[in-house]
Write a protein that holds these residues in place. Structure first.
Motif, PDB file in Angstrom:
ATOM      1  N   PHE A  34       0.827  -1.205   0.000  1.00 26.69           N
ATOM      2  CA  PHE A  34       0.000   0.000   0.000  1.00 26.69           C
ATOM      3  C   PHE A  34       0.865   1.260   0.000  1.00 26.69           C
ATOM      4  N   TYR A  35       1.886   1.253   0.836  1.00 25.31           N
ATOM      5  CA  TYR A  35       2.759   2.421   0.942  1.00 25.31           C
ATOM      6  C   TYR A  35       3.479   2.688  -0.384  1.00 25.31           C
ATOM      7  N   ASP A  36       3.978   1.622  -0.990  1.00 26.22           N
ATOM      8  CA  ASP A  36       4.679   1.762  -2.267  1.00 26.22           C
ATOM      9  C   ASP A  36       3.752   2.286  -3.371  1.00 26.22           C
ATOM     10  N   LYS A  37       2.467   1.933  -3.273  1.00 31.04           N
ATOM     11  CA  LYS A  37       1.499   2.327  -4.295  1.00 31.04           C
ATOM     12  C   LYS A  37       0.802   3.653  -3.967  1.00 31.04           C
ATOM     13  N   GLY A  38       1.151   4.249  -2.839  1.00 26.63           N
ATOM     14  CA  GLY A  38       0.556   5.533  -2.476  1.00 26.63           C
ATOM     15  C   GLY A  38      -0.837   5.446  -1.902  1.00 26.63           C
ATOM     16  N   LEU A  39      -1.200   4.279  -1.354  1.00 21.53           N
ATOM     17  CA  LEU A  39      -2.517   4.098  -0.743  1.00 21.53           C
ATOM     18  C   LEU A  39      -2.396   4.250   0.772  1.00 21.53           C
ATOM     19  N   LYS A  40      -3.006   5.280   1.326  1.00 23.91           N
ATOM     20  CA  LYS A  40      -3.019   5.483   2.777  1.00 23.91           C
ATOM     21  C   LYS A  40      -4.388   5.042   3.300  1.00 23.91           C
ATOM     22  N   THR A  41      -4.399   4.128   4.238  1.00 25.28           N
ATOM     23  CA  THR A  41      -5.638   3.510   4.680  1.00 25.28           C
ATOM     24  C   THR A  41      -5.759   3.563   6.207  1.00 25.28           C
ATOM     25  N   THR A  42      -6.783   2.893   6.732  1.00 19.10           N
ATOM     26  CA  THR A  42      -7.052   2.881   8.178  1.00 19.10           C
ATOM     27  C   THR A  42      -6.847   1.494   8.743  1.00 19.10           C
ATOM     28  N   LYS A  43      -6.067   1.399   9.794  1.00 19.21           N
ATOM     29  CA  LYS A  43      -5.764   0.125  10.467  1.00 19.21           C
ATOM     30  C   LYS A  43      -6.352   0.162  11.878  1.00 19.21           C
ATOM     31  N   THR A  44      -7.282  -0.749  12.169  1.00 19.76           N
ATOM     32  CA  THR A  44      -7.801  -0.832  13.536  1.00 19.76           C
ATOM     33  C   THR A  44      -6.870  -1.689  14.391  1.00 19.76           C
ATOM     34  N   VAL A  45      -6.878  -1.441  15.692  1.00 20.57           N
ATOM     35  CA  VAL A  45      -6.018  -2.194  16.609  1.00 20.57           C
ATOM     36  C   VAL A  45      -6.767  -2.534  17.894  1.00 20.57           C
ATOM     37  N   TRP A  46      -6.232  -3.514  18.616  1.00 21.83           N
ATOM     38  CA  TRP A  46      -6.605  -3.790  19.999  1.00 21.83           C
ATOM     39  C   TRP A  46      -5.488  -3.267  20.890  1.00 21.83           C
ATOM     40  N   VAL A  47      -5.863  -2.747  22.043  1.00 26.03           N
ATOM     41  CA  VAL A  47      -4.864  -2.326  23.030  1.00 26.03           C
ATOM     42  C   VAL A  47      -4.369  -3.526  23.822  1.00 26.03           C
ATOM     43  N   TYR A  48      -5.319  -4.394  24.197  1.00 25.26           N
ATOM     44  CA  TYR A  48      -5.008  -5.574  25.007  1.00 25.26           C
ATOM     45  C   TYR A  48      -5.030  -6.849  24.163  1.00 25.26           C
ATOM     46  N   PRO A  49      -4.340  -7.894  24.595  1.00 21.12           N
ATOM     47  CA  PRO A  49      -4.407  -9.186  23.897  1.00 21.12           C
ATOM     48  C   PRO A  49      -5.815  -9.775  23.981  1.00 21.12           C
ATOM     49  N   PRO A  50      -6.227 -10.597  23.016  1.00 16.92           N
ATOM     50  CA  PRO A  50      -7.547 -11.222  23.054  1.00 16.92           C
ATOM     51  C   PRO A  50      -7.726 -12.083  24.294  1.00 16.92           C
ATOM     52  N   ARG A  51      -8.954 -12.103  24.799  1.00 15.82           N
ATOM     53  CA  ARG A  51      -9.268 -12.955  25.944  1.00 15.82           C
ATOM     54  C   ARG A  51     -10.441 -13.892  25.630  1.00 15.82           C
ATOM     55  N   ASP A  52     -10.669 -14.130  24.336  1.00 19.76           N
ATOM     56  CA  ASP A  52     -11.729 -15.042  23.921  1.00 19.76           C
ATOM     57  C   ASP A  52     -11.227 -15.903  22.761  1.00 19.76           C
ATOM     58  N   LYS A  53     -12.105 -16.338  21.872  1.00 26.40           N
ATOM     59  CA  LYS A  53     -11.727 -17.266  20.802  1.00 26.40           C
ATOM     60  C   LYS A  53     -10.932 -16.610  19.672  1.00 26.40           C
ATOM     61  N   PHE A  54     -10.957 -15.303  19.577  1.00 24.98           N
ATOM     62  CA  PHE A  54     -10.277 -14.625  18.485  1.00 24.98           C
ATOM     63  C   PHE A  54      -8.772 -14.543  18.744  1.00 24.98           C
ATOM     64  N   THR A  55      -8.024 -14.433  17.655  1.00 17.66           N
ATOM     65  CA  THR A  55      -6.573 -14.311  17.750  1.00 17.66           C
ATOM     66  C   THR A  55      -6.123 -13.023  17.072  1.00 17.66           C
ATOM     67  N   GLY A  56      -4.893 -12.664  17.311  1.00 22.10           N
ATOM     68  CA  GLY A  56      -4.340 -11.460  16.708  1.00 22.10           C
ATOM     69  C   GLY A  56      -3.467 -10.726  17.704  1.00 22.10           C
ATOM     70  N   GLU A  57      -2.513  -9.984  17.203  1.00 23.37           N
ATOM     71  CA  GLU A  57      -1.604  -9.256  18.077  1.00 23.37           C
ATOM     72  C   GLU A  57      -2.201  -7.899  18.467  1.00 23.37           C
TER      73      GLU A  57
END
Length: 309
Positions: A34-57
Motif C-alpha cells: 500500500f505504501y509503495d502504491k501511495g494508498l493510505k488507509t485505516t488500520k484498527t487495533v486492539w490495546v489488550y491481547p484477546p481474551r476469547d476465541k479470536f486471535t491477533g496481536e
C-alpha cells in the motif's frame, strides 16, 4: 456529476482493516505494498491481547506496537476495534483508551464494534431503526443485548465514546460505491446522540476473494465514472498473504490497477472529515435509516447465498 474530490481526483478510495487475526507477519507485506502504491488507509487495533476465541496481536506486543507506530509515521490512520477481543469493563476501557493515547500520542477518532463484545456501542439489534428492531424481535425473539451505552452496566463507556470517538461504522454493502448507498454519511442519529457522534457505512471486502472481486478493474472504472467513494471494510489477515509471506497475486494485480487511476487515496477519517465539512449537522431521518436497514438486510442474504457467511 458526483462529488468533487480534492486535487481534482476522480474518485476517493480507502480501506478500514479489521484487526482480527492480524500479526506483523501476515500484515506487513500488504502495508508495504500500500505504501509503495501511495494508498493510505485505516488500520484498527486492539490495546489488550484477546481474551476469547479470536486471535491477533495487540499494542501490548512490542514488535506489533513498533509495526503500528511505523504505519502511523507513514501516514496510515490508527483506529480502535474495541480495546480488545472479549468483554472489557468500564475501568479496563478507560485504562485502554489512556494507554492508546500514551503509546500513539492521540486518542482514536474511529471505533469499529468487534464481534460479540458486551461493551459494544449500539450493537446487535440496537444498530437498526425501531421498525426493524420490532420486526426482528417478532421473527427471532429477543436478541443479545450489548451494554456499551447502558449507564447501569459495568461495560458502559458511552460517555468516553462521545468524548473521544468521532466516527462509528454501521452498515456494510456489497457494491463498490459506498457513497451511492449512503449519500448522507457521515450522519448523526438523534436517538443515539447521547453516546455517539457520527456514523458511516462501508463496502464489504471481508475476505481476499470478496475484496478482489469488489475492486476488479471493471468496478474501479465504474467508481471513477461516478466520481464515487469506496470505503472497503475488510480483514487483511484473511488469506491476503500466504504462509511464505507472498501476497495473493490477483489481489496485488488489482491494487496495481487501482493505484494507477486518478483516485484520492487517504485514510477513512480524512475522507469523512472532508465530507463532514460540507454539511457538519447532517441528521439522518428514521425513513432514511430504515432504507439503509432494508438494503443491508437484502444484501446480507445475497452475500450469505454467494459466500456462505
Amino acid at each position: 456529476m458526483g462529488t468533487k474530490w480534492p486535487h481534482n481526483k476522480k474518485f476517493a478510495f480507502t480501506i478500514v482493516d479489521d484487526t482480527e487475526g492480524g500479526t506483523v507477519s501476515n500484515l506487513k507485506p500488504i502495508y508495504d505494498l500500500f505504501y509503495d502504491k501511495g494508498l493510505k488507509t485505516t488500520k484498527t487495533v486492539w490495546v489488550y491481547p484477546p481474551r476469547d476465541k479470536f486471535t491477533g496481536e495487540s499494542l501490548a506486543d512490542r514488535v506489533y506496537y513498533d509495526f503500528i507506530s511505523e504505519l502511523d509515521e507513514r501516514g496510515f490512520e490508527i483506529a480502535l476495534h474495541n480495546v480488545g477481543s472479549g468483554d472489557f469493563s468500564r475501568e479496563e476501557i478507560r485504562s485502554g483508551l489512556k494507554l492508546f493515547n500514551q503509546t500513539m500520542g492521540f486518542y482514536p477518532i474511529m471505533q469499529i464494534n468487534h464481534a460479540s463484545n458486551l461493551d459494544n456501542l449500539y450493537w446487535g439489534i440496537e444498530r437498526y431503526t425501531k421498525i426493524l428492531q420490532y420486526i426482528m424481535t417478532l421473527l427471532y425473539g429477543s436478541r443479545r443485548k450489548y451494554y456499551g451505552t447502558d449507564p447501569s452496566s459495568k461495560y458502559f463507556w458511552g460517555d468516553m465514546s462521545k468524548r473521544y470517538i468521532k466516527y462509528i461504522r454501521n452498515h456494510t454493502f456489497n457494491g463498490i460505491n459506498t457513497l451511492k448507498y449512503d449519500p448522507k454519511m457521515p450522519y448523526k442519529v438523534s436517538d443515539k446522540e447521547a453516546y455517539s457522534n457520527y456514523w458511516f457505512s462501508s463496502s464489504d471486502g471481508d475476505t481476499v476473494d470478496e475484496f478482489t472481486e469488489l475492486i476488479s478493474p471493471r468496478n474501479v472504472l465504474k467508481l471513477e465514472k461516478e466520481n464515487g467513494l469506496c470505503i472497503v471494510y475488510t480483514h487483511l489477515a484473511k488469506g491476503f498473504v500466504d504462509k511464505n509471506g507472498q501476497i495473493n497475486s490477483r489481489f496485488k494485480s488489482h491494487i496495481d490497477f487501482l493505484s494507477q487511476r486518478e483516485g484520492w487515496f487517504v485514510p477513512a477519517g480524512e475522507i469523512l472529515e472532508f465530507l463532514n465539512k460540507a454539511s457538519p449537522e447532517r441528521y439522518a431521518s428514521q425513513s432514511y435509516l430504515f432504507k439503509l436497514d432494508v438494503r443491508w438486510a437484502f444484501e446480507r442474504i445475497w452475500k450469505k447465498i454467494k459466500y456462505g457467511r
